[in-house]
Scaffold this motif. Structure first.
Motif, short mmCIF file in Angstrom:
data_model
loop_
_atom_site.label_atom_id
_atom_site.label_comp_id
_atom_site.label_asym_id
_atom_site.label_seq_id
_atom_site.Cartn_x
_atom_site.Cartn_y
_atom_site.Cartn_z
N ALA A 62 -5.95 -3.49 -1.91
CA ALA A 62 -4.85 -4.20 -2.65
C ALA A 62 -3.40 -3.76 -2.24
O ALA A 62 -2.71 -4.39 -2.78
CB ALA A 62 -5.32 -3.79 -4.14
N GLU B 9 0.48 -4.19 2.45
CA GLU B 9 1.47 -5.01 1.91
C GLU B 9 1.52 -6.21 2.81
O GLU B 9 1.24 -6.45 4.01
CB GLU B 9 2.90 -4.28 2.59
N PRO B 10 1.98 -7.34 2.31
CA PRO B 10 2.23 -8.65 2.98
C PRO B 10 3.10 -8.64 4.33
O PRO B 10 4.17 -7.84 4.19
CB PRO B 10 2.88 -9.36 1.99
N SER C 84 2.71 -7.76 -7.19
CA SER C 84 2.04 -8.93 -7.55
C SER C 84 0.69 -9.19 -7.09
O SER C 84 0.01 -9.99 -7.53
CB SER C 84 3.08 -10.01 -6.96
N LYS C 85 0.04 -8.48 -6.11
CA LYS C 85 -1.34 -8.57 -5.63
C LYS C 85 -2.15 -7.88 -6.38
O LYS C 85 -3.52 -7.76 -6.48
CB LYS C 85 -1.22 -7.88 -4.26
N ARG C 86 -1.59 -6.82 -7.20
CA ARG C 86 -2.49 -5.84 -8.01
C ARG C 86 -2.19 -6.43 -9.82
O ARG C 86 -1.61 -7.24 -10.07
CB ARG C 86 -1.80 -4.40 -8.07
N LEU D 7 3.70 -15.32 -7.41
CA LEU D 7 4.20 -15.08 -5.66
C LEU D 7 5.14 -16.42 -5.34
O LEU D 7 5.76 -16.17 -4.45
CB LEU D 7 2.83 -15.06 -4.91
#
Length: 298
Positions: A156, A159-160, A211-213, A293
């Protein structure tokens, strides 16, 4: 009477509980950890009062020094998360790299010239010293994260993809062509302007990561909220004086560029701040961050 104190063969005295005491000292209770974290706030309040009383003339430009101090508090909270708790989940290294670069560029301009420093006495040494401490604290965070001193991050926390080279090029180009001229030096003015856009770009990797968490650690959330307060103080000052940034041109494009940069920082973080204050009202220890996102889709 003597028979009561006669040791039987099956009786063995219990050893002292030194190992148990050592274990308790190594792993304090949750309330003790929170108490240690809360010590930062009164200490910061005392230092802020001392700086305002003894190192500042109380002028409007002192907002820059106050904003730098609040930013230092945010970085210290982040270091407490990484260095003391030894956890780096929810923290973007790309954001830290951009912040360190921005601080280095800004210090290269403010340490030599007075164009972008507070006009009161705090601009002589205190403002630069606070930002130097912020840079050292962030370097400490990066050292802990890259040296394996923290718990390995999970999937998680991946990083993108972030086009770091392109972002730096854009910051350099925009900073050069939209630079103010308060120092009347091309290099110094460009360094300060590029630092501003690096700070603006540094907000994006952190927001994209959380935002991914489904939840963000309390210290990380408090650090982000404190950094938002620091940006508000700096933005309030520069927006109030933007019309004085370049009086030699008919269209004050440097002033508008600075206003756009600070407004962009506010917009990027406003959704997180709404969620942060909503959870503070509900007395939750973990700050839920649901940042859409699609707002930051490149």
């Amino acid at each position: 009477y003597l028979e009561l104190f006669t040791l039987e063969p099956s009786f063995t005295p219990r050893p002292p509980h030194r190992s148990a005491l050592r274990f308790v000292a190594m792993k304090p209770s949750q309330s003790d950890r929170r108490l240690g974290e809360l010590v930062c706030y009164p200490v910061f309040a005392v230092l802020l009062w001392a700086g305002y009383t003894f190192c500042s003339d109380g002028q409007f430009s002192g907002l820059l020094t106050a904003g730098a101090g609040v930013q230092l508090l945010a970085n210290v909270l982040l270091l407490a998360r990484v260095g003391c708790a030894r956890k780096a989940s929810g923290i973007s290294t790309r954001s830290l790299h951009l912040q360190v670069l921005g601080l280095a560029l800004r210090l290269s301009a403010t340490c030599r010239f007075r164009g972008y420093t507070p006009v009161d006495s705090s601009g002589q040494f205190l403002y630069q010293g606070i930002e130097g401490c912020s840079a050292v604290v962030l370097l400490g965070c990066l050292f802990c994260m890259h040296s394996g001193r923290v718990v390995p991050r999970g999937s998680a926390d991946l990083e993108p993809e972030w086009p770091a080279g392109k972002v730096l090029v854009v910051c350099a180009v925009v900073g050069f062509f939209l630079r103010p001229q308060l120092n009347n030096r091309v290099v110094a003015d460009t360094c300060w302007s590029v630092a501003l856009w690096c700070d603006t770009a540094a907000c994006l990797p952190q927001i994209l990561l959380i935002s991914k968490r489904s939840a963000v650690d309390g210290l990380t959330a408090h650090s982000m909220a404190t950094a938002f307060a620091a940006k508000c103080l700096a933005a309030f000052f520069w927006i109030a004086v933007y019309d004085e940034l370049d009086a030699r041109v008919s269209w004050n494009y440097p002033g508008y560029a600075i206003v756009i940069a600070f407004i962009t920082q506010m917009i990027v973080s406003v959704d997180f701040m709404i969620t942060y204050f909503r959870n503070i009202r509900q007395h939750t220890s973990s700050i839920t961050a649901e940042v859409p996102l699609q707002v930051f889709d490149f």
